[in-house]
Scaffold this motif. Structure first.
Motif, mmCIF file in Angstrom:
data_model
loop_
_atom_site.group_PDB
_atom_site.id
_atom_site.type_symbol
_atom_site.label_atom_id
_atom_site.label_comp_id
_atom_site.label_asym_id
_atom_site.label_seq_id
_atom_site.Cartn_x
_atom_site.Cartn_y
_atom_site.Cartn_z
ATOM 1 N N ALA A 21 16.525 -8.802 0.516
ATOM 2 C CA ALA A 21 17.227 -9.488 1.603
ATOM 3 C C ALA A 21 18.702 -9.117 1.581
ATOM 4 N N LYS A 22 19.217 -8.843 0.396
ATOM 5 C CA LYS A 22 20.619 -8.443 0.277
ATOM 6 C C LYS A 22 20.771 -6.932 0.319
ATOM 7 N N LYS A 23 19.655 -6.250 0.520
ATOM 8 C CA LYS A 23 19.666 -4.794 0.628
ATOM 9 C C LYS A 23 20.302 -4.109 -0.572
ATOM 10 N N LEU A 24 19.878 -4.535 -1.744
ATOM 11 C CA LEU A 24 20.370 -3.923 -2.976
ATOM 12 C C LEU A 24 19.228 -3.155 -3.629
ATOM 13 N N THR A 25 19.582 -2.053 -4.305
ATOM 14 C CA THR A 25 18.573 -1.359 -5.092
ATOM 15 C C THR A 25 18.568 -1.997 -6.487
ATOM 16 N N GLN A 26 17.518 -1.702 -7.238
ATOM 17 C CA GLN A 26 17.459 -2.241 -8.596
ATOM 18 C C GLN A 26 18.659 -1.759 -9.401
ATOM 19 N N LYS A 27 19.057 -0.537 -9.147
ATOM 20 C CA LYS A 27 20.181 0.037 -9.882
ATOM 21 C C LYS A 27 21.474 -0.725 -9.573
ATOM 22 N N GLU A 28 21.666 -1.025 -8.299
ATOM 23 C CA GLU A 28 22.867 -1.772 -7.920
ATOM 24 C C GLU A 28 22.847 -3.167 -8.521
ATOM 25 N N LEU A 29 21.677 -3.778 -8.467
ATOM 26 C CA LEU A 29 21.546 -5.113 -9.042
ATOM 27 C C LEU A 29 21.790 -5.067 -10.546
ATOM 28 N N ALA A 30 21.327 -3.986 -11.149
ATOM 29 C CA ALA A 30 21.534 -3.810 -12.587
ATOM 30 C C ALA A 30 23.021 -3.768 -12.909
ATOM 31 N N VAL A 35 22.057 -6.340 -16.346
ATOM 32 C CA VAL A 35 20.686 -6.207 -16.850
ATOM 33 C C VAL A 35 20.183 -4.818 -16.479
ATOM 34 N N TRP A 36 19.530 -4.155 -17.388
ATOM 35 C CA TRP A 36 19.053 -2.794 -17.139
ATOM 36 C C TRP A 36 18.093 -2.711 -15.945
ATOM 37 N N GLN A 37 18.171 -1.613 -15.225
ATOM 38 C CA GLN A 37 17.264 -1.401 -14.083
ATOM 39 C C GLN A 37 15.814 -1.466 -14.539
ATOM 40 N N GLU A 38 15.529 -0.867 -15.676
ATOM 41 C CA GLU A 38 14.167 -0.865 -16.198
ATOM 42 C C GLU A 38 13.682 -2.299 -16.446
ATOM 43 N N THR A 39 14.578 -3.126 -16.934
ATOM 44 C CA THR A 39 14.228 -4.519 -17.198
ATOM 45 C C THR A 39 13.978 -5.272 -15.893
ATOM 46 N N ILE A 40 14.818 -5.016 -14.900
ATOM 47 C CA ILE A 40 14.648 -5.661 -13.600
ATOM 48 C C ILE A 40 13.289 -5.306 -13.010
ATOM 49 N N SER A 41 12.927 -4.043 -13.142
ATOM 50 C CA SER A 41 11.623 -3.605 -12.645
ATOM 51 C C SER A 41 10.499 -4.403 -13.300
ATOM 52 N N LYS A 42 10.592 -4.529 -14.614
ATOM 53 C CA LYS A 42 9.560 -5.273 -15.330
ATOM 54 C C LYS A 42 9.527 -6.737 -14.931
ATOM 55 N N VAL A 43 10.691 -7.322 -14.786
ATOM 56 C CA VAL A 43 10.763 -8.735 -14.413
ATOM 57 C C VAL A 43 10.162 -8.956 -13.020
ATOM 58 N N THR A 54 18.307 -13.782 -19.136
ATOM 59 C CA THR A 54 18.180 -12.610 -18.274
ATOM 60 C C THR A 54 17.975 -13.031 -16.828
ATOM 61 N N VAL A 55 17.111 -13.993 -16.627
ATOM 62 C CA VAL A 55 16.841 -14.476 -15.277
ATOM 63 C C VAL A 55 18.104 -15.031 -14.628
ATOM 64 N N PHE A 56 18.840 -15.813 -15.392
ATOM 65 C CA PHE A 56 20.047 -16.400 -14.819
ATOM 66 C C PHE A 56 21.131 -15.352 -14.573
ATOM 67 N N ASP A 57 21.168 -14.316 -15.392
ATOM 68 C CA ASP A 57 22.108 -13.218 -15.147
ATOM 69 C C ASP A 57 21.795 -12.577 -13.801
ATOM 70 N N ILE A 58 20.520 -12.350 -13.564
ATOM 71 C CA ILE A 58 20.091 -11.743 -12.302
ATOM 72 C C ILE A 58 20.357 -12.697 -11.141
ATOM 73 N N PHE A 59 20.037 -13.961 -11.358
ATOM 74 C CA PHE A 59 20.266 -14.965 -10.317
ATOM 75 C C PHE A 59 21.731 -15.000 -9.906
ATOM 76 N N ALA A 60 22.611 -14.969 -10.901
ATOM 77 C CA ALA A 60 24.051 -15.037 -10.616
ATOM 78 C C ALA A 60 24.460 -13.869 -9.736
ATOM 79 N N ALA A 61 23.937 -12.689 -10.051
ATOM 80 C CA ALA A 61 24.291 -11.494 -9.281
ATOM 81 C C ALA A 61 23.733 -11.557 -7.862
#
Lengths: 83, 83
Positions: A21-30, A35-43, A54-61
């Motif tokens: 929805a925010k039009k971000l790639t996993q890499k950008e979110l990383a 948090v590593w892109q590889e980890t985001i993919s797994k999550v 880790t979840v809250f780090d991603i949530f914050a971003a």
DNA sequence: CCAATTTATGCCCTACAGATCATATTGACA
DNA sequence: TGTCAATATGATCTGTAGGGCATAAATTGG
């Protein structure tokens, strides 16, 4: 419609949904979350028993937060309707 | 109940609050959730980077669920549906 | 279709969660 | 105050998350 979650898998779906929805790639979110892109993919795919931190780090971003609430109280929507 | 959470600590507070509201001891909650009493203690006090699975196990035993939402708008709207 | 970008997967390594048991500390209350 | 239940802490051990790096697979844009 609400983004309810009762399993780690639900969280992964919510993250992917919000990221897109925010039009971000996993890499950008990383980069934004630290948090590593590889980890985001797994999550996102529910392939790891992620840590809360880790979840809250991603949530914050993603400018997300969560509300803890009682199940089946108030809302008439069923969980299956959500994702 | 309905509590905002942005950190693992917030989750711990919510769990303790819900547990006490249901008048359960950590030991009873441990039996119902399959999570050790010692672990519950640490989670409630934010003394460990808990795993998502553990949190959801506890949530299930307390009849709780979470709602993922945007921080800025306190609304209950879901993310834009991309697909 | 192809090339570039994005996402997923695999492996190594270190750190740490959680199971388990034992014990200490705190809290409630008669 | 003394006692028992409740909660916290501590040590050991096993499993696994996630950092780090490489690359395969899938997706997208031209």
């Amino acid at each position: 419609m609400k983004n309810l979650a009762r399993t780690p898998n639900d969280i992964g779906h919510a993250i992917r949904q919000a990221r897109k929805a925010k039009k971000l790639t996993q890499k950008e979110l990383a980069e934004r979350s630290g948090v590593w892109q590889e980890t985001i993919s797994k999550v996102e795919n529910g392939l790891s028993g992620t840590k809360l931190e880790t979840v809250f780090d991603i949530f914050a971003a993603l400018d997300l937060e969560i509300q803890v609430q009682s199940r089946s109280k108030g809302s008439t929507e069923s969980f299956e309707d959500i994702f």
